[in-house]
Design a protein around this motif. Structure first.
Motif, short mmCIF file in Angstrom:
data_model
loop_
_atom_site.label_atom_id
_atom_site.label_comp_id
_atom_site.label_asym_id
_atom_site.label_seq_id
_atom_site.Cartn_x
_atom_site.Cartn_y
_atom_site.Cartn_z
N SER A 72 -10.07 -26.36 -44.92
CA SER A 72 -10.01 -27.82 -45.06
C SER A 72 -8.81 -28.19 -45.91
O SER A 72 -8.74 -27.84 -47.09
N LEU A 73 -7.86 -28.89 -45.30
CA LEU A 73 -6.75 -29.44 -46.06
C LEU A 73 -7.21 -30.64 -46.87
O LEU A 73 -6.81 -30.82 -48.02
N ASN A 74 -8.06 -31.47 -46.26
CA ASN A 74 -8.66 -32.60 -46.95
C ASN A 74 -10.04 -32.84 -46.35
O ASN A 74 -10.18 -32.93 -45.13
N GLY A 75 -11.05 -32.92 -47.19
CA GLY A 75 -12.42 -32.88 -46.71
C GLY A 75 -13.06 -34.20 -46.37
O GLY A 75 -14.29 -34.29 -46.33
N ASN A 76 -12.27 -35.23 -46.10
CA ASN A 76 -12.83 -36.54 -45.76
C ASN A 76 -13.19 -36.56 -44.27
O ASN A 76 -12.69 -37.37 -43.49
N GLY A 77 -14.06 -35.61 -43.87
CA GLY A 77 -14.43 -35.46 -42.48
C GLY A 77 -15.57 -34.47 -42.35
O GLY A 77 -16.16 -34.05 -43.35
N GLU A 78 -15.88 -34.08 -41.13
CA GLU A 78 -17.03 -33.21 -40.90
C GLU A 78 -16.73 -32.17 -39.82
O GLU A 78 -16.08 -32.47 -38.80
N LEU A 79 -17.17 -30.96 -40.05
CA LEU A 79 -17.20 -29.90 -39.05
C LEU A 79 -18.48 -29.13 -39.30
O LEU A 79 -18.56 -28.33 -40.24
N THR A 80 -19.50 -29.37 -38.49
CA THR A 80 -20.78 -28.72 -38.72
C THR A 80 -20.66 -27.23 -38.44
O THR A 80 -19.80 -26.78 -37.68
N GLY A 81 -21.53 -26.46 -39.04
CA GLY A 81 -21.53 -25.01 -38.85
C GLY A 81 -20.58 -24.27 -39.77
O GLY A 81 -20.56 -23.03 -39.77
N ARG A 82 -19.78 -24.98 -40.57
CA ARG A 82 -18.81 -24.32 -41.42
C ARG A 82 -19.45 -23.39 -42.43
O ARG A 82 -18.92 -22.31 -42.73
N ALA A 83 -20.59 -23.79 -42.98
CA ALA A 83 -21.22 -22.96 -44.02
C ALA A 83 -21.57 -21.58 -43.47
O ALA A 83 -21.37 -20.56 -44.14
N TRP A 84 -22.08 -21.53 -42.23
CA TRP A 84 -22.43 -20.24 -41.64
C TRP A 84 -21.19 -19.44 -41.26
O TRP A 84 -21.16 -18.21 -41.41
N ILE A 85 -20.15 -20.12 -40.77
CA ILE A 85 -18.91 -19.41 -40.46
C ILE A 85 -18.33 -18.79 -41.73
O ILE A 85 -17.92 -17.62 -41.74
N ASP A 86 -18.33 -19.54 -42.82
CA ASP A 86 -17.80 -19.02 -44.07
C ASP A 86 -18.67 -17.89 -44.62
O ASP A 86 -18.17 -16.97 -45.27
N GLU A 87 -19.95 -17.94 -44.35
CA GLU A 87 -20.88 -16.90 -44.82
C GLU A 87 -20.77 -15.63 -44.00
O GLU A 87 -20.69 -14.52 -44.54
N SER A 88 -20.79 -15.78 -42.67
CA SER A 88 -20.90 -14.61 -41.79
C SER A 88 -19.57 -14.18 -41.18
O SER A 88 -19.47 -13.08 -40.64
#
Length: 371
Positions: A72-88
């Motif tokens: 994320s260059l700037n987090g004023n937005g949404e991309l669902t599923g990121r937490a799992w991608i970053d985890e796994s």
């Protein structure tokens, strides 16, 4: 399919593109759209929106993980599923991009589609990847135009080969650098010890201010004759909103795909190179812009599994050594830069809600700059 693209206007982009100069040059990737354009400007119901769908391994490959990373260059937005991608370090669902206020409907639609085409995948859990950018200047963003069925339709329409750009799919109502923006794509082919690999990019371009816009080092935005009414600070107030319009506000979602074998951390490194390609077109990354990026590799099919039924003792990944990844970085930066300009070149003037109008980048101005 033939429409005018950035290279047709004489822009000297670096690098070697794939056959279609699109994300679908990466083997197995399919893209589909649902484009919603109905209601005349000033009508009670005006839709200028849609859904873009990406199948990383095609319809038959739903549920097979891809190594992946985000940035994320700037987090004023949404991309669902990121937490799992970053985890796994992986994901195994389709990717969709849409309007800011349609994320929930599209997420539901992806769930429904996967359950229909591969119920074994949906039986445990799913974390669809859905990104968004804001199309509320042209589209009645709170009218609920996008429904789960539209996400299913975009997924059903996904195919390989050349793909449309500009005002299509989730990019239908978007604006970029004060011009009409939308969906853009590009690709680059690189060689690694005699093996050709492809890096493909697809983006939803809805970012940047007119004063910033630059093409191949030449500042085209400041002197453009095309009006930029979206950058008029007054329209927010005239429409009864509680904030002022800020040039550069918007967002950009960028998806980078490759068939080169990479580790999840290397995919994240590709995602971190996306801003370098965007910066070549002028943006400095507005606080009011959600700039979020996903990169993935379709290699190593069958690895990075994470299902309750998995009983494999070990898995292995084949990957390009870290010291040899620079060509992929270069390809990513080059493809991102060209995809931005492709989105702008493909777009046409569009009128939307409340008689708002977004004007396309004039082709003659580009040709004149590079003649």
């Amino acid at each position: 399919m033939h429409t005018t693209r950035a290279r047709d206007l004489g822009i000297p982009f670096a690098g070697t593109p794939g056959r279609h100069n699109a994300i679908t040059d990466v083997p197995g990737i399919e893209v589909g759209y649902t484009t919603l354009i109905h209601g005349e400007p000033g009508a009670d119901s005006v839709a200028r929106t849609g859904v873009t769908a990406i199948l990383p391994r095609g319809r038959a490959g739903v549920g097979i993980p891809c190594a992946a990373g985000t940035y994320s260059l700037n987090g004023n937005g949404e991309l669902t599923g990121r937490a799992w991608i970053d985890e796994s370090g992986s994901f195994s669902t389709p990717i969709a991009i849409t309007s800011s206020h349609a994320v929930g409907a599209v997420h539901r639609g992806v769930d429904e589609w996967v359950h229909a085409v591969n119920p074994a995948v949906s039986a445990q859990w799913m974390l669809p990847v859905v990104g968004e950018t804001w199309d509320g200047y042209l589209n009645q963003i709170n009218a609920g135009h996008v429904e789960p069925a539209h996400a299913r339709t975009a997924l059903d329409a996904a195919s390989p080969g050349p793909i449309a750009e500009g005002s299509v799919g989730g990019g239908t109502g978007m604006n970029c650098y004060g011009f009409k923006g939308g969906t853009g794509t590009a690709s680059r082919v690189i060689d690694h010890d005699g093996t050709a690999y492809t890096v493909g990019v697809l983006m939803q371009a809805n970012f940047g201010s007119r004063e910033e816009f630059t093409v191949a080092g030449r500042p085209l935005g400041p002197d453009s004759a095309a009006p930029a009414p979206i950058e008029d600070d007054g329209w927010f107030l005239r429409d009864g909103e509680r904030a002022r319009s800020v040039p550069g506000a918007g967002s950009v979602i960028v998806v980078v795909a490759t068939d080169a074998p990479l580790l999840p951390g290397q995919c994240a490194a590709l995602a971190r190179r996306v801003p370098l390609g965007l910066a070549r077109t002028g943006t400095t990354g507005s606080h009011f812009s959600g700039d979020i990026f996903l990169a993935f590799s379709t290699a190593n099919s069958g690895s990075l599994t994470s299902r309750m039924a998995d009983r494999t003792s070990y898995e292995s990944l084949r990957f390009i050594p870290w010291g040899r990844v620079d060509a992929l970085y270069t390809a990513t930066v080059q493809a991102v830069e060209e995809a931005v300009v492709n989105a702008l070149v493909a777009a046409e003037d569009m009128a939307g809600r409340e008689d708002h109008v977004s004007y396309a980048l004039p082709h003659d101005e580009v040709r004149a700059a590079f003649s």
